[in-house]
Design an enzyme around this catalytic site. Structure first.
Site, PDB file in Angstrom:
ATOM      1  CB  SER A  42      39.925  -0.340  26.651  1.00 54.83           C
ATOM      2  OG  SER A  42      40.505   0.876  27.063  1.00 54.83           O
ATOM      3  CE1 TYR A  86      37.249  -0.175  31.337  1.00 53.48           C
ATOM      4  CE2 TYR A  86      39.390   0.723  30.741  1.00 53.48           C
ATOM      5  CZ  TYR A  86      38.080   0.439  30.413  1.00 53.48           C
ATOM      6  OH  TYR A  86      37.594   0.761  29.172  1.00 53.48           O
TER       7      TYR A  86
END
Length: 133
Positions: A58, A71
């Site tokens: 990501s 995250y």
């Protein structure tokens, strides 16, 4: 006094839930690509022909974002591990590619209370708001 000290030491039930969630996110995002690669890599090397491992990380693994520390850390792990694996596999027919998509509208920010977070992440990663009218 013991109750106050215990709460400081162990945290509230909500704190424990968040820590548990962090362990889950970290295990799935960071460790799953490693486990999957461990299963397929020997056959890929034995085949002796060009092939590729593709890991999905990501942009959060490249750019820090507020209120997404767990995250982001899990995605930083994928980026770092993939880069190290790429170096370790140099000289073999196996290549490693890491894909780092930017903000994608998913259920992750679906709750109304999270609109501010989504905008914050969107501004940080894309330089613009991501809220829908």
């Amino acid at each position: 006094m013991l109750g106050t000290g215990a709460k400081r030491l162990f945290g509230s039930a909500n704190d424990r839930f968040i820590k548990s969630l962090g362990k889950t996110v970290g295990a799935i995002n960071a460790l799953a690509p490693m486990h999957i690669t461990r299963e397929f890599l020997p056959a890929m090397l034995a085949a002796g022909r060009d092939c590729r491992i593709v890991n999905i990380a990501s942009a959060a693994g490249l750019v820090s974002n507020p209120r997404m520390s767990v995250y982001s850390a899990s995605k930083w792990a994928v980026v770092g591990w993939s880069d190290s694996l790429r170096l370790e596999l140099r000289g073999t027919p196996v290549r490693v590619t890491t894909v780092c998509p930017s903000y994608v509208t998913t259920g992750m920010f679906a709750r109304r209370a999270s609109v501010t977070m989504a905008d914050s992440v969107g501004r940080s990663m894309l330089g613009r708001s991501v809220s829908r009218p």
